[in-house]
Design a protein around this motif. Structure first.
Motif, PDB file in Angstrom:
ATOM      1  N   GLY A   1       0.784  -1.227   0.000  1.00  0.00           N
ATOM      2  CA  GLY A   1       0.000   0.000   0.000  1.00  0.00           C
ATOM      3  C   GLY A   1       0.814   1.274   0.000  1.00  0.00           C
ATOM      4  O   GLY A   1       0.257   2.356   0.169  1.00  0.00           O
ATOM      5  N   GLY A   2       2.136   1.168  -0.130  1.00  0.00           N
ATOM      6  CA  GLY A   2       2.971   2.354  -0.207  1.00  0.00           C
ATOM      7  C   GLY A   2       3.496   2.849   1.124  1.00  0.00           C
ATOM      8  O   GLY A   2       4.130   3.906   1.181  1.00  0.00           O
ATOM      9  N   ALA A   3       3.267   2.114   2.207  1.00  0.00           N
ATOM     10  CA  ALA A   3       3.810   2.514   3.505  1.00  0.00           C
ATOM     11  C   ALA A   3       5.283   2.132   3.597  1.00  0.00           C
ATOM     12  O   ALA A   3       5.789   1.313   2.823  1.00  0.00           O
ATOM     13  CB  ALA A   3       3.027   1.855   4.637  1.00  0.00           C
ATOM     14  N   LEU A   4       5.989   2.725   4.558  1.00  0.00           N
ATOM     15  CA  LEU A   4       7.384   2.423   4.826  1.00  0.00           C
ATOM     16  C   LEU A   4       7.473   1.565   6.084  1.00  0.00           C
ATOM     17  O   LEU A   4       6.548   1.512   6.883  1.00  0.00           O
ATOM     18  CB  LEU A   4       8.177   3.723   5.019  1.00  0.00           C
ATOM     19  CG  LEU A   4       8.001   4.797   3.948  1.00  0.00           C
ATOM     20  CD1 LEU A   4       8.743   6.059   4.360  1.00  0.00           C
ATOM     21  CD2 LEU A   4       8.468   4.292   2.596  1.00  0.00           C
ATOM     22  N   GLY A   5       8.623   0.914   6.275  1.00  0.00           N
ATOM     23  CA  GLY A   5       8.820   0.143   7.502  1.00  0.00           C
ATOM     24  C   GLY A   5       8.689  -1.344   7.293  1.00  0.00           C
ATOM     25  O   GLY A   5       8.864  -1.855   6.179  1.00  0.00           O
ATOM     26  N   TYR A   6       8.345  -2.063   8.377  1.00  0.00           N
ATOM     27  CA  TYR A   6       8.330  -3.521   8.283  1.00  0.00           C
ATOM     28  C   TYR A   6       7.437  -4.126   9.353  1.00  0.00           C
ATOM     29  O   TYR A   6       7.079  -3.497  10.351  1.00  0.00           O
ATOM     30  CB  TYR A   6       9.740  -4.069   8.428  1.00  0.00           C
ATOM     31  CG  TYR A   6      10.204  -4.236   9.873  1.00  0.00           C
ATOM     32  CD1 TYR A   6      10.418  -5.505  10.414  1.00  0.00           C
ATOM     33  CD2 TYR A   6      10.426  -3.125  10.695  1.00  0.00           C
ATOM     34  CE1 TYR A   6      10.831  -5.659  11.729  1.00  0.00           C
ATOM     35  CE2 TYR A   6      10.850  -3.274  11.998  1.00  0.00           C
ATOM     36  CZ  TYR A   6      11.047  -4.542  12.514  1.00  0.00           C
ATOM     37  OH  TYR A   6      11.451  -4.705  13.817  1.00  0.00           O
ATOM     38  N   PHE A   7       7.072  -5.387   9.125  1.00  0.00           N
ATOM     39  CA  PHE A   7       6.394  -6.244  10.104  1.00  0.00           C
ATOM     40  C   PHE A   7       7.265  -7.485  10.233  1.00  0.00           C
ATOM     41  O   PHE A   7       7.476  -8.206   9.262  1.00  0.00           O
ATOM     42  CB  PHE A   7       4.991  -6.593   9.617  1.00  0.00           C
ATOM     43  CG  PHE A   7       4.248  -7.562  10.487  1.00  0.00           C
ATOM     44  CD1 PHE A   7       4.347  -7.525  11.872  1.00  0.00           C
ATOM     45  CD2 PHE A   7       3.411  -8.519   9.911  1.00  0.00           C
ATOM     46  CE1 PHE A   7       3.640  -8.415  12.675  1.00  0.00           C
ATOM     47  CE2 PHE A   7       2.700  -9.412  10.694  1.00  0.00           C
ATOM     48  CZ  PHE A   7       2.810  -9.357  12.080  1.00  0.00           C
TER      49      PHE A   7
END
Length: 293
Positions: free
Chosen positions: A273-279
């Motif tokens: 969805g275009g977000a940054l970061g991680y899970f």
């Protein structure tokens, strides 16, 4: 608690012999930044914030304002789905907002379990972001840890930490490590993630650097050493490839900041969805060493 503040606008200035070249940086709309983790036997933990401009001033008000409130955050283990609850913690640096298990709805709550995959879903401002991760079975292990005097600092109290690690046969075992010193927080190493391309199926000894706080200035002459009298806890985790790829590229970019020889590298996120970061999912092993004075 650790908070990951990601900034993806970099300033590059090129100086030639005859003239200077100036770049006008386009204004970028803030993006959702996700730092979400689930450890074996622990509750999920999710921080949501908005990215800041490269030249933004950082103060408690701006930091608090960067956190995302009133998001709908759900996590699923394939059989149950739990909606996380928003919590806040006042600190001198500003109020920290995070999402975790809703204690008023424990019927659907669950901790992390090795060998299990998880799906994260975030709804913010009418947009939906998703990510998946797996907590690996803890197959790569630390057999023992010990210390040695620092060869580069023989006349000081500085010592180095060593670990003996066993890697199971078969490629694809990824790890990330952290250390806590004298009851302090667990900080990752300067380079905290490793694969098994060279060490597959072997038992090997490796030096363990002291974890660093990336929000503080680093003394590169002494940052990796421990001191005599320290009590050290090693947190040794197994992670999946997406988690490894995020931190591998993130730490490469962090280490290249300010270097005229560093090349920009795209940080590999597993958030859609275009977000940054991680899970990221983590299986965890702890080992403690008391270094005598």
């Amino acid at each position: 608690m650790r908070i990951l503040l990601l900034t993806l606008i970099f300033l590059t200035t090129l100086v030639a012999c005859e003239r200077s070249v100036d770049f006008d940086l386009d204004k970028q709309e803030p993006k959702l930044v996700v730092e979400a983790t689930i450890e074996a036997r622990q509750a999920p933990l999710v921080f949501l914030s908005r990215s800041l401009d490269f030249f933004s001033e950082i103060n408690p008000e701006i930091l608090t304002g960067s956190f995302v409130r009133n998001a709908i955050v759900r996590i699923s283990n394939g059989s149950r789905t739990h909606q996380l609850k928003e919590y806040s913690i006042p600190t001198p640096a500003g109020t920290i907002i995070y999402y975790s298990i809703d204690s008023s709805n424990l019927a659907t709550a669950f901790p992390g379990v090795e060998g299990t995959s998880y799906r994260l879903e975030i709804e913010v401002d009418g947009k939906t972001y998703t990510a998946t991760t797996t907590i690996p079975v803890h197959a790569k292990t630390v057999d023992s840890i010990w210390w040695r005097p620092s060869e580069n600092n023989p006349d000081t109290n500085k010592v180095v930490l060593w670990a003996r690690v066993t890697d199971p046969p078969g490629f694809g075992n990824y790890i990330r490590f952290f250390t806590s010193t004298n009851g302090g927080p667990f900080n990752p190493g300067f380079n905290s993630v490793f694969d098994d391309q060279i060490v597959d199926g072997s038992r090997y000894d490796i030096q363990v650097e002291k974890g660093i706080n990336r929000n503080e200035e680093i003394d590169f002459e002494t940052y990796s050493f421990f001191d005599k009298g320290d009590t050290v806890i090693l947190k040794f985790t197994n992670i999946d490839k997406a988690n490894y790829d995020f931190w591998r590229t993130m730490e490469y970019n962090y280490g290249s900041i300010g270097s005229p020889f560093g090349n920009p590298t795209k940080v590999l996120s597993n958030i859609s969805g275009g977000a940054l970061g991680y899970f990221g999912g983590y299986s965890v092993q702890f080992d403690t060493l008391v270094i005598p004075r």
